[in-house]
Enzyme design. Sequence first.
Site, PDB file in Angstrom:
ATOM      1  N   ASP A  58      -1.910  -0.303   6.123  1.00  0.00           N
ATOM      2  CA  ASP A  58      -2.043   0.355   7.425  1.00  0.00           C
ATOM      3  C   ASP A  58      -3.487   0.645   7.820  1.00  0.00           C
ATOM      4  OD1 ASP A  58      -2.180   2.411   5.374  1.00  0.00           O
ATOM      5  OD2 ASP A  58      -2.303   3.806   7.064  1.00  0.00           O
ATOM      6  N   GLY A 100      -9.473  10.822  -3.124  1.00  0.00           N
ATOM      7  CA  GLY A 100      -9.490  12.237  -2.754  1.00  0.00           C
ATOM      8  C   GLY A 100     -10.706  12.982  -3.286  1.00  0.00           C
ATOM      9  N   ASP A 104      -0.176   5.164   0.778  1.00  0.00           N
ATOM     10  CA  ASP A 104      -0.436   6.194   1.799  1.00  0.00           C
ATOM     11  C   ASP A 104      -0.531   5.575   3.187  1.00  0.00           C
ATOM     12  OD1 ASP A 104      -0.687   8.587   0.131  1.00  0.00           O
ATOM     13  OD2 ASP A 104      -2.367   7.500  -0.754  1.00  0.00           O
ATOM     14  N   THR A 123      -4.905   5.240  -4.743  1.00  0.00           N
ATOM     15  CA  THR A 123      -4.528   6.646  -4.902  1.00  0.00           C
ATOM     16  C   THR A 123      -4.232   6.928  -6.385  1.00  0.00           C
ATOM     17  OG1 THR A 123      -3.624   6.732  -2.689  1.00  0.00           O
ATOM     18  CG2 THR A 123      -2.701   8.281  -4.247  1.00  0.00           C
ATOM     19  N   SER A 124      -4.359   8.191  -6.799  1.00  0.00           N
ATOM     20  CA  SER A 124      -4.093   8.543  -8.196  1.00  0.00           C
ATOM     21  C   SER A 124      -2.636   8.266  -8.565  1.00  0.00           C
ATOM     22  CB  SER A 124      -4.362  10.029  -8.425  1.00  0.00           C
ATOM     23  OG  SER A 124      -5.557  10.415  -7.815  1.00  0.00           O
ATOM     24  N   GLU A 147     -13.622  11.679  -4.182  1.00  0.00           N
ATOM     25  CA  GLU A 147     -14.797  11.148  -3.483  1.00  0.00           C
ATOM     26  C   GLU A 147     -14.891  11.764  -2.084  1.00  0.00           C
ATOM     27  OE1 GLU A 147     -12.514   9.506  -5.155  1.00  0.00           O
ATOM     28  OE2 GLU A 147     -13.392   7.910  -6.369  1.00  0.00           O
ATOM     29  N   ASP A 200       0.873  -1.166   0.000  1.00  0.00           N
ATOM     30  CA  ASP A 200       0.000   0.000   0.000  1.00  0.00           C
ATOM     31  C   ASP A 200       0.927   1.238   0.000  1.00  0.00           C
ATOM     32  OD1 ASP A 200      -2.249   1.768   0.583  1.00  0.00           O
ATOM     33  OD2 ASP A 200      -1.498   1.787   2.650  1.00  0.00           O
ATOM     34  N   ASN A 246       0.174  10.825  -7.919  1.00  0.00           N
ATOM     35  CA  ASN A 246       0.705  10.925  -6.552  1.00  0.00           C
ATOM     36  C   ASN A 246       1.706   9.806  -6.258  1.00  0.00           C
ATOM     37  OD1 ASN A 246      -0.923  13.149  -5.998  1.00  0.00           O
ATOM     38  ND2 ASN A 246      -2.658  11.833  -5.493  1.00  0.00           N
ATOM     39  N   LYS A 306      -4.771  19.952  -5.514  1.00  0.00           N
ATOM     40  CA  LYS A 306      -4.221  19.213  -4.364  1.00  0.00           C
ATOM     41  C   LYS A 306      -3.081  18.310  -4.810  1.00  0.00           C
ATOM     42  CE  LYS A 306      -5.209  15.208  -3.181  1.00  0.00           C
ATOM     43  NZ  LYS A 306      -4.488  13.912  -3.359  1.00  0.00           N
TER      44      LYS A 306
HETATM   45  C1  XBP Z   1      -5.546   6.110  -0.403  1.00  0.00           C
HETATM   46  C2  XBP Z   1      -6.640   7.053  -0.557  1.00  0.00           C
HETATM   47  C3  XBP Z   1      -6.407   8.234  -1.374  1.00  0.00           C
HETATM   48  C4  XBP Z   1      -5.466   9.242  -0.748  1.00  0.00           C
HETATM   49  C5  XBP Z   1      -5.388  10.484  -1.587  1.00  0.00           C
HETATM   50  O1  XBP Z   1      -6.013   4.842  -0.020  1.00  0.00           O
HETATM   51  O2  XBP Z   1      -7.732   6.886  -0.024  1.00  0.00           O
HETATM   52  O3  XBP Z   1      -7.630   8.848  -1.598  1.00  0.00           O
HETATM   53  O4  XBP Z   1      -5.952   9.629   0.514  1.00  0.00           O
HETATM   54  O5  XBP Z   1      -5.066  10.192  -2.912  1.00  0.00           O
HETATM   55  P1  XBP Z   1      -5.415   3.480  -0.588  1.00  0.00           P
HETATM   56  P2  XBP Z   1      -5.968  10.686  -4.142  1.00  0.00           P
HETATM   57  O6  XBP Z   1      -4.009   3.675  -1.010  1.00  0.00           O
HETATM   58  O7  XBP Z   1      -5.578   2.555   0.561  1.00  0.00           O
HETATM   59  O8  XBP Z   1      -6.236   3.068  -1.722  1.00  0.00           O
HETATM   60  O9  XBP Z   1      -6.274  12.114  -3.911  1.00  0.00           O
HETATM   61  O10 XBP Z   1      -5.090  10.436  -5.334  1.00  0.00           O
HETATM   62  O11 XBP Z   1      -7.214   9.854  -4.134  1.00  0.00           O
HETATM   63 MG    MG Z   2      -2.852   3.187   3.490  1.00  0.00          MG
END
Ligand code: XBP
Ligand code: MG
Length: 261
Positions: free
Chosen positions: A184, A54, A12, A125-126, A56, A10, A129, A86
Amino acid sequence: MNPLKAVLWDVDGTLVESERDGHRVAFNLAFEALGLAWRWDEARYGELLRITGGRERLMNDMTTRTDAPATADERDALARDLHARKNRYFAELVGSAGLPLRPGVAALMRECAERGVALGVVTTTSRVNVEALLQAHLGAPWRDRFAAVVCGEDVRNKKPDPEAYRLALRTLGIGPLEAVAIEDSPGGVAAARAADVPVVVPLSAYFARATIEGAVAIGPGLHTRAGWRPALHPGACGDGPVTLDDLQGWCAQMDTVSQYG
Ligand code: XBP
Ligand code: MG
Protein backbone atom coordinates in the site's frame (compact mmCIF):
# COMPACT_ATOMS: atom_id res chain seq x y z
CA MET A 1 3.76 -15.79 -19.02
CA ASN A 2 4.83 -17.15 -15.63
CA PRO A 3 2.03 -18.82 -13.67
CA LEU A 4 1.77 -17.21 -10.25
CA LYS A 5 3.32 -19.35 -7.54
CA ALA A 6 3.08 -16.96 -4.60
CA VAL A 7 1.26 -13.89 -3.32
CA LEU A 8 3.50 -11.83 -1.02
CA TRP A 9 1.64 -9.68 1.49
CA ASP A 10 2.76 -6.49 3.11
CA VAL A 11 1.17 -6.18 6.58
CA ASP A 12 0.60 -2.62 7.82
CA GLY A 13 -1.91 -0.79 5.66
CA THR A 14 -2.40 -3.79 3.37
CA LEU A 15 -3.82 -6.55 5.60
CA VAL A 16 -5.19 -4.10 8.17
CA GLU A 17 -5.40 -0.29 8.50
CA SER A 18 -2.92 -0.77 11.33
CA GLU A 19 -0.90 2.42 11.03
CA ARG A 20 -3.56 5.07 11.71
CA ASP A 21 -5.73 3.02 14.05
CA GLY A 22 -3.10 0.71 15.58
CA HIS A 23 0.56 1.70 15.77
CA ARG A 24 -0.17 5.45 16.00
CA VAL A 25 -2.66 4.97 18.85
CA ALA A 26 -0.28 2.58 20.62
CA PHE A 27 2.67 5.00 20.32
CA ASN A 28 0.52 7.71 21.97
CA LEU A 29 -0.40 5.32 24.82
CA ALA A 30 3.31 4.62 25.32
CA PHE A 31 4.12 8.35 25.46
CA GLU A 32 1.37 8.78 28.04
CA ALA A 33 2.55 5.81 30.12
CA LEU A 34 6.03 7.35 30.40
CA GLY A 35 4.59 10.75 31.38
CA LEU A 36 5.61 12.38 28.09
CA ALA A 37 3.40 15.13 26.66
CA TRP A 38 4.29 13.96 23.13
CA ARG A 39 1.41 12.90 20.89
CA TRP A 40 1.30 12.00 17.20
CA ASP A 41 -1.87 13.18 15.48
CA GLU A 42 -2.92 11.62 12.19
CA ALA A 43 -1.18 14.25 10.08
CA ARG A 44 2.14 14.09 11.96
CA TYR A 45 2.13 10.29 11.91
CA GLY A 46 1.51 10.43 8.16
CA GLU A 47 4.69 12.51 7.77
CA LEU A 48 6.64 10.12 9.99
CA LEU A 49 5.60 7.10 7.92
CA ARG A 50 8.32 7.96 5.45
CA ILE A 51 10.64 6.48 8.10
CA THR A 52 10.26 2.70 8.09
CA GLY A 53 10.52 1.03 11.51
CA GLY A 54 8.87 2.18 14.73
CA ARG A 55 12.11 2.70 16.66
CA GLU A 56 13.70 4.55 13.77
CA ARG A 57 10.54 6.72 13.60
CA LEU A 58 10.87 7.59 17.29
CA MET A 59 14.54 8.50 16.90
CA ASN A 60 13.74 10.72 13.94
CA ASP A 61 10.91 12.49 15.80
CA MET A 62 13.20 13.16 18.78
CA THR A 63 15.52 15.20 16.55
CA THR A 64 12.66 17.74 16.27
CA ARG A 65 11.94 17.99 20.05
CA THR A 66 13.65 20.34 22.47
CA ASP A 67 12.57 18.17 25.44
CA ALA A 68 14.09 14.95 24.08
CA PRO A 69 17.07 13.43 25.98
CA ALA A 70 20.37 15.12 25.24
CA THR A 71 22.64 12.19 24.37
CA ALA A 72 22.34 9.62 21.61
CA ASP A 73 22.54 6.78 24.16
CA GLU A 74 19.70 8.23 26.24
CA ARG A 75 17.57 8.70 23.14
CA ASP A 76 18.26 5.18 22.03
CA ALA A 77 17.27 3.79 25.46
CA LEU A 78 14.07 5.86 25.49
CA ALA A 79 13.19 4.77 21.94
CA ARG A 80 13.68 1.11 22.90
CA ASP A 81 11.49 1.49 25.98
CA LEU A 82 8.75 3.35 24.10
CA HIS A 83 8.87 0.88 21.23
CA ALA A 84 8.53 -2.17 23.49
CA ARG A 85 5.59 -0.54 25.30
CA LYS A 86 4.02 0.47 21.98
CA ASN A 87 4.19 -3.12 20.77
CA ARG A 88 2.41 -4.34 23.92
CA TYR A 89 -0.36 -1.76 23.46
CA PHE A 90 -0.56 -2.70 19.77
CA ALA A 91 -1.13 -6.36 20.67
CA GLU A 92 -3.93 -5.30 23.04
CA LEU A 93 -5.56 -3.16 20.34
CA VAL A 94 -5.36 -5.99 17.82
CA GLY A 95 -6.88 -8.41 20.32
CA SER A 96 -9.76 -6.05 21.06
CA ALA A 97 -11.10 -6.59 17.50
CA GLY A 98 -10.85 -2.90 16.70
CA LEU A 99 -8.56 -3.60 13.74
CA PRO A 100 -10.34 -5.81 11.19
CA LEU A 101 -8.72 -7.34 8.11
CA ARG A 102 -9.25 -5.09 5.11
CA PRO A 103 -12.18 -6.32 3.00
CA GLY A 104 -11.21 -8.77 0.27
CA VAL A 105 -8.04 -9.97 2.01
CA ALA A 106 -9.52 -13.14 3.50
CA ALA A 107 -11.25 -14.09 0.21
CA LEU A 108 -8.03 -13.78 -1.80
CA MET A 109 -6.06 -15.78 0.80
CA ARG A 110 -8.71 -18.53 0.66
CA GLU A 111 -8.55 -18.62 -3.13
CA CYS A 112 -4.74 -18.92 -2.98
CA ALA A 113 -5.05 -21.91 -0.63
CA GLU A 114 -7.69 -23.59 -2.84
CA ARG A 115 -5.57 -23.14 -5.97
CA GLY A 116 -2.22 -24.12 -4.47
CA VAL A 117 -0.66 -20.66 -4.65
CA ALA A 118 1.72 -20.04 -1.74
CA LEU A 119 1.23 -17.18 0.71
CA GLY A 120 4.09 -15.09 2.04
CA VAL A 121 4.37 -12.20 4.48
CA VAL A 122 6.97 -9.59 3.53
CA THR A 123 7.13 -6.79 6.07
CA THR A 124 9.79 -4.91 7.94
CA THR A 125 7.55 -4.51 10.97
CA SER A 126 8.65 -6.31 14.16
CA ARG A 127 7.78 -10.02 14.34
CA VAL A 128 5.85 -9.57 17.59
CA ASN A 129 3.39 -7.25 15.83
CA VAL A 130 2.96 -9.58 12.86
CA GLU A 131 2.29 -12.50 15.21
CA ALA A 132 -0.26 -10.55 17.25
CA LEU A 133 -2.09 -9.38 14.17
CA LEU A 134 -2.19 -12.65 12.26
CA GLN A 135 -3.00 -14.73 15.30
CA ALA A 136 -5.95 -12.42 16.07
CA HIS A 137 -7.33 -12.73 12.55
CA LEU A 138 -6.34 -16.20 11.36
CA GLY A 139 -6.07 -18.06 14.66
CA ALA A 140 -3.13 -19.86 16.25
CA PRO A 141 -2.29 -22.07 13.20
CA TRP A 142 -1.81 -18.94 11.05
CA ARG A 143 1.89 -19.69 10.60
CA ASP A 144 1.14 -22.96 8.78
CA ARG A 145 -0.72 -21.02 6.09
CA PHE A 146 2.37 -19.04 5.06
CA ALA A 147 5.29 -20.59 3.21
CA ALA A 148 7.50 -17.59 4.07
CA VAL A 149 7.28 -14.94 6.79
CA VAL A 150 9.88 -12.18 6.58
CA CYS A 151 9.83 -9.56 9.35
CA GLY A 152 11.96 -6.59 10.39
CA GLU A 153 14.37 -8.71 12.46
CA ASP A 154 15.21 -10.88 9.43
CA VAL A 155 16.85 -8.11 7.40
CA ARG A 156 19.64 -5.60 7.79
CA ASN A 157 17.90 -3.02 5.64
CA LYS A 158 14.19 -2.25 5.95
CA LYS A 159 11.93 -1.30 3.04
CA PRO A 160 12.32 0.47 0.62
CA ASP A 161 15.38 -1.77 0.40
CA PRO A 162 14.55 -4.96 -1.56
CA GLU A 163 16.26 -7.26 1.00
CA ALA A 164 12.99 -8.50 2.55
CA TYR A 165 11.58 -9.42 -0.89
CA ARG A 166 14.79 -11.13 -1.98
CA LEU A 167 14.81 -13.18 1.21
CA ALA A 168 11.17 -14.23 0.68
CA LEU A 169 11.91 -15.32 -2.90
CA ARG A 170 14.93 -17.36 -1.74
CA THR A 171 12.84 -18.98 1.01
CA LEU A 172 10.14 -19.91 -1.49
CA GLY A 173 12.65 -20.99 -4.15
CA ILE A 174 10.92 -18.97 -6.87
CA GLY A 175 11.82 -16.17 -9.27
CA PRO A 176 10.44 -12.64 -8.93
CA LEU A 177 8.08 -12.98 -11.90
CA GLU A 178 6.46 -16.02 -10.32
CA ALA A 179 5.28 -13.82 -7.44
CA VAL A 180 3.12 -10.77 -6.97
CA ALA A 181 3.42 -8.34 -4.07
CA ILE A 182 0.46 -6.61 -2.45
CA GLU A 183 1.61 -3.29 -1.02
CA ASP A 184 0.00 0.00 0.00
CA SER A 185 2.93 2.41 0.46
CA PRO A 186 5.43 4.04 -1.89
CA GLY A 187 8.29 2.49 0.12
CA GLY A 188 6.78 -0.98 -0.07
CA VAL A 189 6.19 -0.66 -3.81
CA ALA A 190 9.78 0.52 -4.28
CA ALA A 191 11.08 -2.47 -2.26
CA ALA A 192 9.18 -5.02 -4.34
CA ARG A 193 10.08 -3.35 -7.62
CA ALA A 194 13.75 -3.24 -6.73
CA ALA A 195 13.52 -7.02 -6.30
CA ASP A 196 11.74 -7.22 -9.72
CA VAL A 197 8.50 -8.46 -8.14
CA PRO A 198 5.33 -7.04 -9.79
CA VAL A 199 3.21 -5.03 -7.32
CA VAL A 200 -0.54 -4.58 -6.94
CA VAL A 201 -1.60 -1.63 -4.77
CA PRO A 202 -4.91 -1.56 -2.85
CA LEU A 203 -4.74 2.07 -1.67
CA SER A 204 -4.85 2.58 2.12
CA ALA A 205 -5.90 5.52 4.29
CA TYR A 206 -2.45 7.10 4.53
CA PHE A 207 -1.29 6.60 0.98
CA ALA A 208 -4.53 7.13 -0.99
CA ARG A 209 -3.05 10.22 -2.67
CA ALA A 210 0.64 9.38 -2.41
CA THR A 211 2.97 9.20 -5.38
CA ILE A 212 3.21 5.53 -6.31
CA GLU A 213 5.30 4.57 -9.30
CA GLY A 214 5.51 1.45 -11.37
CA ALA A 215 2.76 -0.79 -9.97
CA VAL A 216 1.05 -3.32 -12.25
CA ALA A 217 -2.30 -2.13 -10.83
CA ILE A 218 -3.61 0.52 -8.43
CA GLY A 219 -7.12 0.47 -7.01
CA PRO A 220 -9.42 1.14 -4.08
CA GLY A 221 -9.09 -2.23 -2.31
CA LEU A 222 -9.23 -5.98 -2.87
CA HIS A 223 -12.94 -6.09 -2.00
CA THR A 224 -13.97 -4.77 -5.41
CA ARG A 225 -12.98 -5.25 -9.06
CA ALA A 226 -14.36 -1.76 -9.82
CA GLY A 227 -12.18 1.34 -9.91
CA TRP A 228 -8.83 -0.30 -10.71
CA ARG A 229 -6.21 0.86 -13.20
CA PRO A 230 -5.79 -1.04 -15.52
CA ALA A 231 -9.55 -1.64 -15.52
CA LEU A 232 -10.91 -5.12 -14.93
CA HIS A 233 -13.58 -6.36 -17.30
CA PRO A 234 -16.74 -7.50 -15.53
CA GLY A 235 -16.66 -11.12 -16.82
CA ALA A 236 -18.10 -13.82 -14.59
CA CYS A 237 -16.81 -12.12 -11.42
CA GLY A 238 -18.60 -8.81 -11.95
CA ASP A 239 -17.69 -6.25 -9.31
CA GLY A 240 -16.95 -8.87 -6.63
CA PRO A 241 -13.57 -9.11 -4.92
CA VAL A 242 -10.28 -9.13 -6.85
CA THR A 243 -9.34 -12.70 -7.82
CA LEU A 244 -6.10 -14.57 -8.49
CA ASP A 245 -6.91 -14.47 -12.21
CA ASP A 246 -7.10 -10.68 -11.96
CA LEU A 247 -3.64 -10.57 -10.34
CA GLN A 248 -2.31 -12.95 -12.99
CA GLY A 249 -3.85 -10.83 -15.76
CA TRP A 250 -2.27 -7.62 -14.49
CA CYS A 251 1.13 -9.28 -14.15
CA ALA A 252 0.89 -10.73 -17.67
CA GLN A 253 0.15 -7.32 -19.24
CA MET A 254 3.73 -6.30 -18.35
CA ASP A 255 2.46 -2.70 -18.14
CA THR A 256 2.87 -0.38 -15.19
CA VAL A 257 0.67 2.37 -13.79
CA SER A 258 1.57 5.25 -11.47
CA GLN A 259 -0.23 7.94 -9.52
CA TYR A 260 1.27 11.28 -8.59
CA GLY A 261 0.23 12.82 -5.27
C1 XBP B 1 5.88 -1.00 8.43
C2 XBP B 1 6.60 -0.06 9.28
C3 XBP B 1 6.61 -0.32 10.71
C4 XBP B 1 5.28 -0.09 11.39
C5 XBP B 1 5.40 -0.23 12.87
O1 XBP B 1 6.33 -0.93 7.10
O2 XBP B 1 7.19 0.92 8.83
O3 XBP B 1 7.55 0.52 11.29
O4 XBP B 1 4.84 1.23 11.14
O5 XBP B 1 5.98 -1.45 13.22
P1 XBP B 1 6.51 -2.21 6.17
P2 XBP B 1 7.28 -1.55 14.16
O6 XBP B 1 5.61 -3.30 6.61
O7 XBP B 1 6.20 -1.67 4.82
O8 XBP B 1 7.90 -2.63 6.26
O9 XBP B 1 7.05 -0.66 15.32
O10 XBP B 1 7.34 -3.01 14.52
O11 XBP B 1 8.45 -1.09 13.34
MG1 MG C 1 2.23 -1.11 4.24
